[in-house]
Design a protein around this motif. Sequence first.
Motif, PDB file in Angstrom:
ATOM      1  N   ILE A 182      12.964  -3.262 -14.105  1.00  0.00           N
ATOM      2  CA  ILE A 182      13.100  -2.197 -13.104  1.00  0.00           C
ATOM      3  C   ILE A 182      11.748  -1.550 -12.844  1.00  0.00           C
ATOM      4  N   GLU A 183      10.993  -1.287 -13.906  1.00  0.00           N
ATOM      5  CA  GLU A 183       9.664  -0.693 -13.748  1.00  0.00           C
ATOM      6  C   GLU A 183       8.742  -1.617 -12.966  1.00  0.00           C
ATOM      7  N   GLY A 184       8.762  -2.909 -13.279  1.00  0.00           N
ATOM      8  CA  GLY A 184       7.921  -3.860 -12.566  1.00  0.00           C
ATOM      9  C   GLY A 184       8.260  -3.948 -11.097  1.00  0.00           C
ATOM     10  N   MET A 185       9.545  -3.903 -10.764  1.00  0.00           N
ATOM     11  CA  MET A 185       9.945  -3.949  -9.360  1.00  0.00           C
ATOM     12  C   MET A 185       9.545  -2.668  -8.634  1.00  0.00           C
ATOM     13  N   ALA A 186       9.656  -1.525  -9.316  1.00  0.00           N
ATOM     14  CA  ALA A 186       9.254  -0.262  -8.701  1.00  0.00           C
ATOM     15  C   ALA A 186       7.752  -0.244  -8.417  1.00  0.00           C
ATOM     16  N   ILE A 187       6.958  -0.770  -9.360  1.00  0.00           N
ATOM     17  CA  ILE A 187       5.506  -0.841  -9.151  1.00  0.00           C
ATOM     18  C   ILE A 187       5.191  -1.735  -7.959  1.00  0.00           C
TER      19      ILE A 187
ATOM     20  N   ARG B 287      11.975  -9.589   7.417  1.00  0.00           N
ATOM     21  CA  ARG B 287      10.957  -8.575   7.117  1.00  0.00           C
ATOM     22  C   ARG B 287      10.003  -9.073   6.023  1.00  0.00           C
ATOM     23  N   PRO B 288       8.792  -8.496   5.932  1.00  0.00           N
ATOM     24  CA  PRO B 288       7.862  -8.881   4.861  1.00  0.00           C
ATOM     25  C   PRO B 288       8.499  -8.663   3.483  1.00  0.00           C
ATOM     26  N   THR B 289       8.445  -9.695   2.650  1.00  0.00           N
ATOM     27  CA  THR B 289       9.170  -9.659   1.376  1.00  0.00           C
ATOM     28  C   THR B 289       8.347 -10.266   0.251  1.00  0.00           C
ATOM     29  N   VAL B 290       8.259  -9.549  -0.858  1.00  0.00           N
ATOM     30  CA  VAL B 290       7.719 -10.103  -2.101  1.00  0.00           C
ATOM     31  C   VAL B 290       8.872 -10.790  -2.825  1.00  0.00           C
ATOM     32  N   VAL B 291       8.731 -12.072  -3.110  1.00  0.00           N
ATOM     33  CA  VAL B 291       9.697 -12.784  -3.947  1.00  0.00           C
ATOM     34  C   VAL B 291       8.971 -13.211  -5.211  1.00  0.00           C
ATOM     35  N   ASN B 292       9.325 -12.587  -6.324  1.00  0.00           N
ATOM     36  CA  ASN B 292       8.712 -12.904  -7.616  1.00  0.00           C
ATOM     37  C   ASN B 292       9.791 -13.186  -8.644  1.00  0.00           C
ATOM     38  N   ASN B 293       9.431 -14.001  -9.615  1.00  0.00           N
ATOM     39  CA  ASN B 293      10.298 -14.318 -10.742  1.00  0.00           C
ATOM     40  C   ASN B 293      10.402 -13.112 -11.694  1.00  0.00           C
ATOM     41  N   VAL B 294      11.432 -13.099 -12.527  1.00  0.00           N
ATOM     42  CA  VAL B 294      11.652 -12.025 -13.506  1.00  0.00           C
ATOM     43  C   VAL B 294      10.426 -11.796 -14.381  1.00  0.00           C
ATOM     44  N   ILE B 295       9.895 -12.867 -14.952  1.00  0.00           N
ATOM     45  CA  ILE B 295       8.788 -12.710 -15.900  1.00  0.00           C
ATOM     46  C   ILE B 295       7.520 -12.248 -15.200  1.00  0.00           C
ATOM     47  N   SER B 296       7.318 -12.671 -13.950  1.00  0.00           N
ATOM     48  CA  SER B 296       6.165 -12.186 -13.187  1.00  0.00           C
ATOM     49  C   SER B 296       6.240 -10.669 -13.042  1.00  0.00           C
ATOM     50  N   LEU B 297       7.379 -10.166 -12.595  1.00  0.00           N
ATOM     51  CA  LEU B 297       7.543  -8.728 -12.379  1.00  0.00           C
ATOM     52  C   LEU B 297       7.542  -7.961 -13.697  1.00  0.00           C
ATOM     53  N   ALA B 298       8.122  -8.546 -14.741  1.00  0.00           N
ATOM     54  CA  ALA B 298       8.164  -7.864 -16.036  1.00  0.00           C
ATOM     55  C   ALA B 298       6.803  -7.849 -16.726  1.00  0.00           C
ATOM     56  N   SER B 299       5.864  -8.672 -16.250  1.00  0.00           N
ATOM     57  CA  SER B 299       4.500  -8.664 -16.807  1.00  0.00           C
ATOM     58  C   SER B 299       3.651  -7.568 -16.186  1.00  0.00           C
ATOM     59  N   VAL B 300       4.092  -7.024 -15.058  1.00  0.00           N
ATOM     60  CA  VAL B 300       3.292  -6.030 -14.342  1.00  0.00           C
ATOM     61  C   VAL B 300       3.146  -4.712 -15.103  1.00  0.00           C
ATOM     62  N   PRO B 301       4.194  -4.163 -15.761  1.00  0.00           N
ATOM     63  CA  PRO B 301       4.019  -2.890 -16.472  1.00  0.00           C
ATOM     64  C   PRO B 301       2.914  -2.914 -17.518  1.00  0.00           C
TER      65      PRO B 301
ATOM     66  N   ALA C  60       0.993  -6.860   5.808  1.00  0.00           N
ATOM     67  CA  ALA C  60       1.882  -7.260   6.912  1.00  0.00           C
ATOM     68  C   ALA C  60       2.512  -6.030   7.564  1.00  0.00           C
ATOM     69  N   PRO C  61       2.518  -5.971   8.898  1.00  0.00           N
ATOM     70  CA  PRO C  61       3.180  -4.854   9.572  1.00  0.00           C
ATOM     71  C   PRO C  61       4.694  -5.009   9.507  1.00  0.00           C
ATOM     72  N   GLY C  62       5.402  -3.890   9.518  1.00  0.00           N
ATOM     73  CA  GLY C  62       6.858  -3.954   9.512  1.00  0.00           C
ATOM     74  C   GLY C  62       7.460  -2.621   9.130  1.00  0.00           C
ATOM     75  N   PRO C  63       8.560  -2.242   9.772  1.00  0.00           N
ATOM     76  CA  PRO C  63       9.189  -0.957   9.470  1.00  0.00           C
ATOM     77  C   PRO C  63       9.910  -0.937   8.129  1.00  0.00           C
ATOM     78  N   GLN C  64      10.193  -2.113   7.579  1.00  0.00           N
ATOM     79  CA  GLN C  64      10.898  -2.198   6.295  1.00  0.00           C
ATOM     80  C   GLN C  64      10.382  -3.414   5.541  1.00  0.00           C
ATOM     81  N   LYS C  65      10.111  -3.209   4.256  1.00  0.00           N
ATOM     82  CA  LYS C  65       9.687  -4.309   3.396  1.00  0.00           C
ATOM     83  C   LYS C  65      10.597  -4.342   2.170  1.00  0.00           C
ATOM     84  N   TYR C  66      10.618  -5.513   1.514  1.00  0.00           N
ATOM     85  CA  TYR C  66      11.538  -5.688   0.400  1.00  0.00           C
ATOM     86  C   TYR C  66      10.845  -6.333  -0.809  1.00  0.00           C
ATOM     87  N   ILE C  67      11.396  -6.006  -1.991  1.00  0.00           N
ATOM     88  CA  ILE C  67      11.050  -6.707  -3.224  1.00  0.00           C
ATOM     89  C   ILE C  67      12.280  -7.486  -3.654  1.00  0.00           C
TER      90      ILE C  67
END
Length: 508
Positions: free
Chosen positions: A197-202, A296-310, A164-171
């Motif tokens: 924190i690591e999952g959100m940074a990724i 703005r384009p935004t990823v909305v994920n649950n805690v466990i989803s993001l914590a599974s990424v590392p 998605a195009p956009g000057p700012q994106k969010y997690i």
Amino acid sequence: MRIYVPRDAAAKALGADAVAAAVSAEAARRGLQVDLIRNGSRGMVWLEPLVEVVTDLGRIAFGPMEPGDVARLFDAPDSHPKALGLTEELPWMVRQTRLTFARVGVIDPLSLKEYELHHGLKGLKRALSMTPEDVVKEVTDSGLRGRGGAGFPTGIKWKTVHDAPGPQKYIVCNADEGDSATFADRMLMEGDPFCLIEGMAIAGIAVGATRGYLYTRSEYPDAIEVMESAIQVARAEGLLGQNVLGSGYAFDMEVRMGAGAYVCGEETSLLNSLEGKRGTVRAKPPLPALQGFLGRPTVVNNVISLASVPIIMDRGAAFYRNFGIGRSHGTMPLQIAGNVRHGGLFETAFGLTLGEIVEDIGGGTRTGRPVKAVQIGGPLGAYFPRELFDTPFGYEEFTAAGGLIGHAGLTVFDDSADMLKLARFAMEFCAIESCGKCTPCRIGAVRGMETLDRIAAGDAAAMPVLASLCDTMKAGSLCALGGFTPYPVMSAVTHFPDDFALKKEAAE
């Protein structure tokens, strides 16, 4: 001497702070140097407060502990009446596949050094060596699906935001854990905050977002305190900020606290609340992935989803994908609660049957009476009878059986439960928590309560009215609150008809 006493909210509610104070006081009285660590919970809630003492053999568990039990830890730990053996060898622990929760209860939650010693930051470092496109592909190939309820593929959501195009994106991390019998998000935040924190940074690196928000509820003061402290440590150590781990990538985050409205667990209501607006559902489209926080384009994920990424980025997509069944890949932290002997958090690969979870792992009911029903997926989940105990724990498998996994909270009821009263509670819950956006939800839940009261009074003509109301709510609600309320109601009617028939007979 090194002793662990959980600072987990459930453990504290059961007296962990008093036990920790007793440990410190006893050590001072004896003139001993004790390294007291306030860790997360191992998930065995029926044994909390669970104290662990480090020995040459490993960590020995004692529980449930009371302040009066502490002195004997120093006198004769081997013969202590609350001694349980090596923590890692307890049956509850041995049977699990702990990936997302591998460090919870093991490390000091606010020690970044301990986090790194237990494989922390490996996923982020690998992600920093890859292109954002390759990071998105790795998460997509892992088969990770949203652990907050809907089970939507995480990689597809990330790719949409990446493209998605956009000057700012969010997690945005959805930590508004409002379902009954769910506590995995809270336990992860309190016991392993750097993992989130690591999952959100990724995620930020993958989609080009430089800012993240963790949205949680005011009822989680302990989780908020730990997360805010961990964010400060992460900034000081270069894990967050304008130059993440010296990579040139920028990503920072903060905690935002909501007022505890159940509907704000729905992503668009959450975004409205995050923007300072009333927490009401937004119509889709546009999707939050394209126009989310502040448009703005935004990823909305649950805690466990993001914590599974590392762990996915550390061990690879194939490693994670090999756990589970069908299209349900990886592991799921089961939250077992209600009238159950062994309640707590149990992480395992998808595929166990419901009967194995309730009867074997959970140990059946705490009262010793037969299990009558299990509600899966929070207050809007369906009630499953014993006849469905052979259902494998997987997204498609539960959908085919007329239910949903949701956030994997399981509430157990014995044979004394009145299913008509429980069905009415579901309607009342929806009526109270509805944001009022959708007519079927706002009005349907109130009419549903009235209709169930008619059934309780013996009005047989109310049964088809209830079915019609439920169909209307499912078809006309914009969010899960109104759309899924029919699941507990109609599953109660379908699987436990005697509870409804008895009310009619009593009235006659």
